[in-house]
Structure formats: structure tokens, C-alpha cells
Design a protein around this motif. Structure first.
Motif, mmCIF file in Angstrom:
data_model
loop_
_atom_site.group_PDB
_atom_site.id
_atom_site.type_symbol
_atom_site.label_atom_id
_atom_site.label_comp_id
_atom_site.label_asym_id
_atom_site.label_seq_id
_atom_site.Cartn_x
_atom_site.Cartn_y
_atom_site.Cartn_z
ATOM 1 N N LYS A 1 8.085 -14.155 -34.544
ATOM 2 C CA LYS A 1 8.964 -15.234 -34.092
ATOM 3 C C LYS A 1 8.144 -16.509 -33.889
ATOM 4 C CE LYS A 1 12.190 -13.943 -31.126
ATOM 5 N NZ LYS A 1 12.719 -13.644 -29.782
ATOM 6 N N GLY B 1 10.269 -3.218 -12.518
ATOM 7 C CA GLY B 1 9.542 -4.065 -13.466
ATOM 8 C C GLY B 1 10.105 -3.935 -14.871
ATOM 9 N N TYR B 2 10.392 -2.679 -15.267
ATOM 10 C CA TYR B 2 10.979 -2.462 -16.592
ATOM 11 C C TYR B 2 12.345 -3.133 -16.709
ATOM 12 C CZ TYR B 2 7.524 0.759 -18.454
ATOM 13 O OH TYR B 2 6.378 1.281 -18.969
ATOM 14 N N SER C 1 8.648 0.219 -8.049
ATOM 15 C CA SER C 1 8.298 -1.133 -8.502
ATOM 16 C C SER C 1 8.124 -1.168 -10.017
ATOM 17 C CB SER C 1 7.049 -1.638 -7.791
ATOM 18 O OG SER C 1 5.899 -1.088 -8.363
ATOM 19 N N PHE C 2 7.581 -0.076 -10.562
ATOM 20 C CA PHE C 2 7.422 -0.017 -12.021
ATOM 21 C C PHE C 2 8.793 0.023 -12.704
ATOM 22 C CE2 PHE C 2 3.040 0.468 -11.360
ATOM 23 C CZ PHE C 2 2.401 0.319 -12.565
ATOM 24 N N LYS D 1 3.382 -17.871 -16.263
ATOM 25 C CA LYS D 1 4.639 -18.268 -16.905
ATOM 26 C C LYS D 1 4.434 -19.570 -17.681
ATOM 27 C CE LYS D 1 8.286 -15.947 -14.546
ATOM 28 N NZ LYS D 1 9.658 -16.038 -14.096
ATOM 29 N N LYS E 1 6.113 -1.460 -24.136
ATOM 30 C CA LYS E 1 4.781 -1.213 -23.593
ATOM 31 C C LYS E 1 4.895 -0.882 -22.110
ATOM 32 C CE LYS E 1 2.671 -4.023 -27.042
ATOM 33 N NZ LYS E 1 3.913 -4.176 -27.805
ATOM 34 N N ILE E 2 3.852 -0.294 -21.586
ATOM 35 C CA ILE E 2 3.905 0.094 -20.179
ATOM 36 C C ILE E 2 3.964 -1.169 -19.333
ATOM 37 C CG2 ILE E 2 2.656 1.278 -18.337
ATOM 38 C CD1 ILE E 2 1.273 2.830 -20.754
ATOM 39 N N TYR E 3 4.930 -1.199 -18.451
ATOM 40 C CA TYR E 3 5.080 -2.408 -17.635
ATOM 41 C C TYR E 3 4.268 -2.263 -16.361
ATOM 42 C CZ TYR E 3 6.997 -6.222 -15.039
ATOM 43 O OH TYR E 3 7.118 -7.375 -14.305
ATOM 44 N N ASP E 4 3.457 -3.213 -16.110
ATOM 45 C CA ASP E 4 2.679 -3.209 -14.882
ATOM 46 C C ASP E 4 2.930 -4.521 -14.151
ATOM 47 O OD1 ASP E 4 0.904 -3.125 -12.854
ATOM 48 O OD2 ASP E 4 -0.900 -2.947 -14.074
ATOM 49 N N PRO E 5 3.626 -4.409 -13.002
ATOM 50 C CA PRO E 5 3.958 -5.658 -12.308
ATOM 51 C C PRO E 5 2.733 -6.400 -11.785
ATOM 52 C CG PRO E 5 4.544 -3.757 -10.974
ATOM 53 C CD PRO E 5 4.119 -3.228 -12.307
ATOM 54 N N TYR E 6 1.613 -5.690 -11.722
ATOM 55 C CA TYR E 6 0.404 -6.337 -11.180
ATOM 56 C C TYR E 6 -0.498 -6.907 -12.281
ATOM 57 C CZ TYR E 6 2.204 -3.587 -7.359
ATOM 58 O OH TYR E 6 3.041 -3.043 -6.441
ATOM 59 N N GLU F 1 17.595 -18.560 -26.635
ATOM 60 C CA GLU F 1 17.386 -18.881 -28.059
ATOM 61 C C GLU F 1 18.711 -19.183 -28.736
ATOM 62 O OE1 GLU F 1 15.218 -15.707 -29.829
ATOM 63 O OE2 GLU F 1 13.354 -16.279 -28.842
ATOM 64 N N ALA G 1 11.819 -6.817 -16.990
ATOM 65 C CA ALA G 1 11.342 -7.150 -18.337
ATOM 66 C C ALA G 1 12.502 -7.131 -19.332
ATOM 67 C CB ALA G 1 10.265 -6.167 -18.751
#
Lengths: 572, 122
Positions: free
Chosen positions: A148, B67-68, B63-64, A214, A204-209, B82, B71
């Protein structure tokens, strides 16, 4: 048979040997551990980081460019670009066959890209739409991918192309407002570190830390341009160029009260969506980048200055030598028609070179130069566009007698069309010189608005009486003088024509190539708009009153009615 | 040789038993009650620590999961933005003066030029 003591002795020796071996092994392991964990810590830490984390850049959206009414003139839209890794493609011809109709490229032309021997990243085609990207993804060709991107687009095509400018493929401003406000428009890219699993699976594995920043989108630039007025100006300019088969032309439309630029056009123009297919010469904004000797349009400025200095009044009579006069040794001035005694007002109406020069001489080099400096000749106006020319105005101490007899007629002084139009604003307005501006405000994404338009550098040049007299006499120029073709119904226009000979290759004045100019404002008693049209090398006719006055009249008429309709719409 | 080894082992074991007996006697002397509560307190601390650790793990898992969700929602927001940008562009194209002039020609709308928008006063 070994005795027990010998056996015990051997056992003790072996035990000791094994003990030292174990100790050595443990020491070796500790040493290796120290090597890995301490000495090469950074190296392995980095390797592990690269294996576990992906750095994802989050691009900031480039700010929009809008007109004074919030109409989008330039924006960025999401697009998709197709690329390949030639080493990963197994069936090149199969891939080319599949991609050819989708990318609208011939197979033969695709193959060299797909088999590039050195590079591992080759663009196949950029800026595709979403559907095309989805089609390419559905082929599942190993080594061919789409990503994109954003693309800068100009929804109005050629409209205001010289003002807006354009950007390169990476959205970096190259011309116009795009270049001048690159820092404000571009914003700041963000980033995010994403954890990945062994197979790079999605999501992908989300990691808030995980570290992230931004993106900060670019600021929106609000221009003083009105896209309808711009369209009117460009149409009239195009008509004039077609009618007189001119080499080029440019036009400026200013708000007479604030000096804001409402329209700025230059021909030949280009489409910023596809600027590379136009010659480089078309990218030049003639209205600000080129300085010309603009001829008789300089006369009202000389007369207004003389009126301000009380050296003459509108009724003062000046002898004009019946069309030919040796004004200084070695210099003969001529008028197009022979006149005897003319009042100052008549000098302007009939555009007498001899009369204006005599007024200029009466003022003297120092005073005349001072007034021209007050009107900002010889200096950049400071308009927020790149490549502005300051024009040419000699300092007073360098003026010769020739200069003093040339400048009142608009020779030996060069000005950009924008400078010239702005210099009429003190006459059309309240006697104050205001530098023209093209940016109304800059709005940042956090809604912090920075108003760019300010006029700190204002100078009162002419008195109210001078302004009134000048407005009346310039109206007479349109009613009875050289600009009668600008005398139209519904709108009372005042202004002055100019016809200047261009310099030829020998350095002398050409008798074939002219510049035709008209500067006008309307309504003449309380002007709201001021317009200038300059036509470069018109064919068939070359007088400013014939070539440039009608387009100015049409522009002012249409724009004044458009403004009135806006006022009626929003204040019924 | 084997006999010596056996005797030595027996000696060590009897010493260990004696030491254990002495410790038991000491505890009895110092008061079994206190030791009992000390033991309870110790177990309680272990239990609480385990509980907090489990709560910490649960909080991290939650939290994970959030988080997902964030996201996913951000992705949706990005797609919608967009789409908005593309639609804004299309509106600008369709309302550009050139498009309107063309539409006026194509569909014979007979739109008036600006100077005829306002009725003239007599």
C-alpha cells in the motif's frame, strides 16, 4: 593380581583425573557462558531482536491543499504498487502471462523486470487500484507482491497547477505550494515494533508494551485562491491565447481590500497529476518567476506619485510636442498620435509617453525611485511560492537621464505581473501597499490553526484625494481612452493598458514581439477586485487595449457576480 | 573393609537421628503454638503471592486480548479513513468546474454563467 592398596591408589588417581576433567568442563562452560552472555551480549541480543521483531513504519498522511472555501485542490489517496523479488520467481513466463493483462503491460516488457539479475526488489507498476491489487494477490505468485502506498492527486486537473505545484513519487514537494510548504504538509511518520511468530504468521503477536510512535499527519493548507474564480480566469486566459495565437500568458486576480490572491494563472500550463509528460518550460509560473518591462501600465503610478507630491494636479496642462520630442540630447520620444497641450488626466487617458515622461522628469530620479520602492518594485513581494523574481529597479543614484525618461513609460524597470498588479492596490484601495498573499491559513491535525495571512508591512502611499482622482481618471481610460474594449455593461471597470516591445536577440527592442497588458479594478468607486492579464507575443494585434483588456473585463464581470451570488447565498 | 564402612554409616545415621531429636526438643521448649501460627502465616503469604501472580498473569492476558481488539479496530478505522479520502477525492473531481461545464454540455442542463445568476434590478 593387584594388591588392594595399588588398586586404591589407581582409583584415587582416576577419580582425581575425572574430577579435574569435570572441573575443566564446568570452567569451560562458565567461560563460554561468560563469552556469550557478557562479551557478545549485544550481538546476540540484536540477532534475537531481529528474529522476534518487525519494524513497521506508519506513514503520515500528507496534508491537503484547499481553496478559501474548503474545496480540495490537492489530496493523497491510498493506492497499491506491485513489486517482485526476481530470485523467488520460479516460472517467469507463467508469471508474466498472468500479470500482463492485469498490469496492462506486454509480456515481453515484463520479463526483464521479473528476471532482473542483480536486484531483489523491482517495481513492476506503481499506483494501482484496490481491485487490481486484489487480483494480483489472488494469483499467489511467489516473489510477486503488492504494497500500500499513497498517491498525490489533483482533482481539478490543470486548475491552479502553477500555484499547487506537484510532488515526486515519494510525495516530496517539487514545485509550488507543495514545495514551499513541504515541512508543514509532510507531517511525521510513526513506527511500531511488532512481535512475530516463527512462521511470520498474521496477525502478528500483539504486544501492548512494544515501542511505537503514532504518525502525525501533515497540516492542511488553506489558500486564498477561489477555485471558481481560478477557473474563470484560466478560461478567459486560454481564450485570449487561442484568439491571438500567443506564446503564453498569465493573469492575477487580487482582492482589492486585502491583497489576497484569488486567482493566479499562467499559460502554457500542465496537469500536476501527470507533470512529467509536459515540457519543463510549462512548469514555470510566469506570473511570479519572470520579470518584464510592462510599458504604459507604469504611467498611473508615476502620475499618482506626482499628485501625492503635489507637483501636478489633474488639470495641469503639459505640452506634448505633437507626438515627437527630443526630450534629452540623444533621445527622442514618440506618441502613437500627436497631441499638443494635454491635461494630466488626458495624458493618462491617451497614454502619452511624452506627457508622462515630462511628469517623471519633474519629479526627479530620487522622488520617483522612492515611490517605486514604496510600491515594492525591485523587491520580492514575499508571496508564499518558490522561485519569485524580485524584478529590476535601479537604485536612484544609478539612474541616468535615459533611466529617468524610460521608467515613466515602463522601460528600464522590470516587474513580475504579480508585483505590477499589487502596485495598483493602493490606487484601487485605501492608498496602502499590502504585500500579496496566497496562503490564508495552515491548519494542523491537532486543530491548532496558524493564520499565515498577515500584513504587517503596510505603507500608506497615497492620500484619499489622490486615490479618488486616480480612480476617476482610470475609469475614463476605459470609457474614452485606450481600454474601451473593457467598457462593458453591468460592471464599471477602471484600469490602464500597456504595450511593451520585447527585447530581441541583439539587445534592442523588437518590432515584432510585444507584451500586451491590462490592469483593471472594479467597481471603480469602491473596488473589490483587481485583475491583471498579460499576453506574451500575441499575433494579429498587440495593443494591451485590444488583446488584454477584454479578458480582464470578462474576468472582473464574472467574478464580481460570482462574489455577489456567494454573498446572497450565505447572507440572504 | 566392608565392616568398617557399615559401622561408619551406622554412626552417621545415629548422629543425624540424635540431632533431629534435639531440634524437636528445642521446638517443644520454645513453644509449639508460635511455630504453628508462623507456619500458617508463611503458608498464607505463599498463597497470597500465588494469587497475585495469577492475577498478574490474567491481567496481562486480558491486556493482550484487548490489544488485539484495539489493533483490529484501528485497522478498521484505517480502512474507513482510506475510503473517506478516496470518496472526498471523487467528490472533488465530480464538483470541479471542468466536470460541471462538461456535465452542462453533455446533459444540456442549460446552467447560467455567473453574471446571469442574479436578477438585475430595474
Amino acid at each position: 593380581m593387584k594388591s588392594l592398596s595399588v588398586y586404591q591408589n589407581e582409583m584415587a588417581q582416576r577419580s582425581l583425573g575425572i574430577f579435574f576433567l569435570i572441573i575443566f568442563a564446568i570452567l569451560f562452560l562458565i567461560g563460554r557462558l561468560f563469552w556469550i552472555q557478557v562479551l557478545e551480549h549485544e550481538k546476540y541480543k540484536q540477532q534475537a531482536f531481529q528474529q522476534h521483531w518487525i519494524h513497521k513504519e506508519i506513514p503520515a498522511k500528507r496534508g491537503d491543499i484547499l481553496d478559501r472555501n474548503g474545496i480540495i485542490l490537492a489530496t493523497s489517496i491510498p493506492t497499491y504498487s506491485c513489486y517482485c523479488d526476481p530470485k523467488m520467481i520460479k516460472d517467469v513466463h507463467g508469471a508474466a502471462k498472468k500479470l500482463s493483462p492485469v498490469l496492462e503491460m506486454e509480456e515481453d516488457k515484463l520479463v526483464p523486470f521479473l528476471t532482473h539479475p542483480k536486484r531483489r526488489f523491482v517495481w513492476l507498476k506503481r499506483f494501482l487500484d484496490k481491485e487490481t491489487s486484489q487480483k494480483i494477490q489472488s494469483f499467489k505468485i511467489a516473489g510477486v507482491q503488492t504494497i500500500k502506498e499513497t498517491k498525490r492527486v489533483y482533482p481539478h486537473g490543470k486548475l491552479a497547477s502553477h500555484v499547487l505545484g506537484f510532488t515526486g513519487n515519494e510525495e516530496n514537494g517539487l514545485e509550488g505550494v507543495e514545495a514551499n510548504f513541504q515541512a508543514e504538509l509532510s507531517g511525521e511518520n510513526g513506527f511500531q515494533w511488532e512481535l512475530k511468530d516463527g512462521r511470520l504468521a498474521k496477525p502478528k503477536i500483539y504486544d501492548p508494551y512494544s515501542p511505537m510512535k503514532k504518525p502525525v499527519n501533515g497540516a492542511d493548507i488553506y489558500l486564498t485562491i477561489d477555485h471558481i474564480m481560478q477557473s474563470i480566469v484560466e478560461k478567459e486566459l486560454q481564450d485570449a491565447v487561442s484568439r491571438y495565437e500567443a506564446k503564453g500568458a498569465c493573469a492575477v486576480l487580487l482582492d482589492a481590500k486585502t491583497a489576497q490572491i484569488l486567482a493566479l494563472a499562467s499559460l502554457p500550463d500542465f496537469d500536476p497529476n501527470d507533470f512529467r509528460s509536459f515540457p519543463r518550460s510549462t512548469w514555470k509560473n510566469k506570473a511570479i518567476a519572470d520579470a518584464y518591462e510592462l510599458g504604459s501600465v507604469m504611467k498611473p503610478l508615476v502620475v499618482a506619485s506626482a499628485l501625492s507630491e503635489k507637483l501636478v494636479s489633474m488639470d495641469t496642462t503639459i505640452f506634448c510636442h505633437h507626438g515627437s520630442c527630443k526630450i534629452i540630447p540623444g533621445r527622442t520620444l514618440r506618441d502613437t498620435h500627436g497631441y499638443g497641450d494635454l491635461t494630466v488626466a488626458e495624458i493618462l487617458i491617451k497614454s502619452s509617453n511624452i506627457g508622462t515622461t515630462k511628469i517623471g522628469m519633474q519629479m526627479g530620479a530620487k522622488t520617483l525611485c522612492h515611490y517605486l520602492e514604496l510600491l515594492n518594485f525591485g523587491k520580492k513581494t514575499g508571496v508564499e511560492l518558490p522561485g519569485e523574481s524580485p524584478g529590476i529597479l535601479k537604485p536612484a543614484h544609478k539612474w541616468t537621464n535615459f533611466t529617468l525618461t524610460s521608467v515613466p513609460m515602463g522601460h528600464e524597470i522590470c516587474a513580475t505581473p504579480l508585483q505590477m498588479a499589487a502596485s495598483y492596490l493602493p490606487i484601487a484601495g485605501d492608498g496602502i501597499y499590502r504585500p500579496p498573499s496566497i496562503v490564508e491559513k495552515v491548519v494542523y491535525p491537532d486543530s491548532k490553526t496558524l493564520h499565515r495571512y498577515q500584513s504587517p508591512d503596510i505603507k500608506k502611499i497615497y492620500s484619499g484625494q489622490t486615490i479618488k482622482e486616480m480612480q476617476q481618471v482610470l475609469r475614463l481610460v476605459v470609457e474614452k481612452g485606450t481600454a474601451q474594449k473593457a467598457n462593458i455593461k453591468k460592471v464599471e471597470i477602471a484600469g490602464k493598458t500597456g504595450t511593451a516591445q520585447k527585447l530581441d536577440s541583439t539587445g534592442g527592442y523588437s518590432h515584432e514581439h510585444y507584451i500586451s497588458v491590462f490592469v483593471g479594478f472594479a467597481p471603480y468607486k469602491n473596488p473589490t477586485l483587481c485583475a491583471l492579464v498579460m499576453v506574451d507575443e500575441p499575433k494579429g494585434a498587440y495593443y494591451g487595449g485590444t488583446v488584454s483588456a477584454p479578458p480582464v473585463a470578462n474576468i472582473l464581470k464574472q467574478c464580481i457576480f460570482y462574489e455577489k451570488s456567494l454573498i446572497k447565498k450565505y447572507n440572504p | 573393609m566392608e565392616k568398617n564402612l557399615f559401622q561408619n554409616t551406622q554412626r552417621v545415621l545415629s548422629k543425624a537421628a540424635k540431632t533431629c531429636r534435639n531440634i524437636g526438643e528445642d521446638i517443644a521448649k520454645k513453644g509449639g503454638f508460635k511455630i504453628f501460627w508462623g507456619y500458617i502465616l508463611f503458608m498464607l503469604l505463599i498463597g497470597l503471592s500465588a494469587f497475585f501472580l495469577m492475577a498478574l498473569v490474567q491481567a496481562k492476558v486480558t491486556s493482550f486480548q484487548l490489544g488485539y481488539q484495539i489493533a483490529k479496530l484501528e485497522k478498521q478505522k484505517e480502512l474507513l479513513l482510506e475510503e473517506i479520502y478516496t470518496l472526498q477525492y471523487e467528490i472533488a473531481v465530480l464538483t470541479s468546474p471542468q466536470s460541471l461545464i462538461q456535465a452542462n454540455k453533455n446533459w444540456e442542463l442549460e446552467l447560467l454563467p455567473p453574471e446571469e445568476w442574479i436578477e438585475e434590478k430595474p
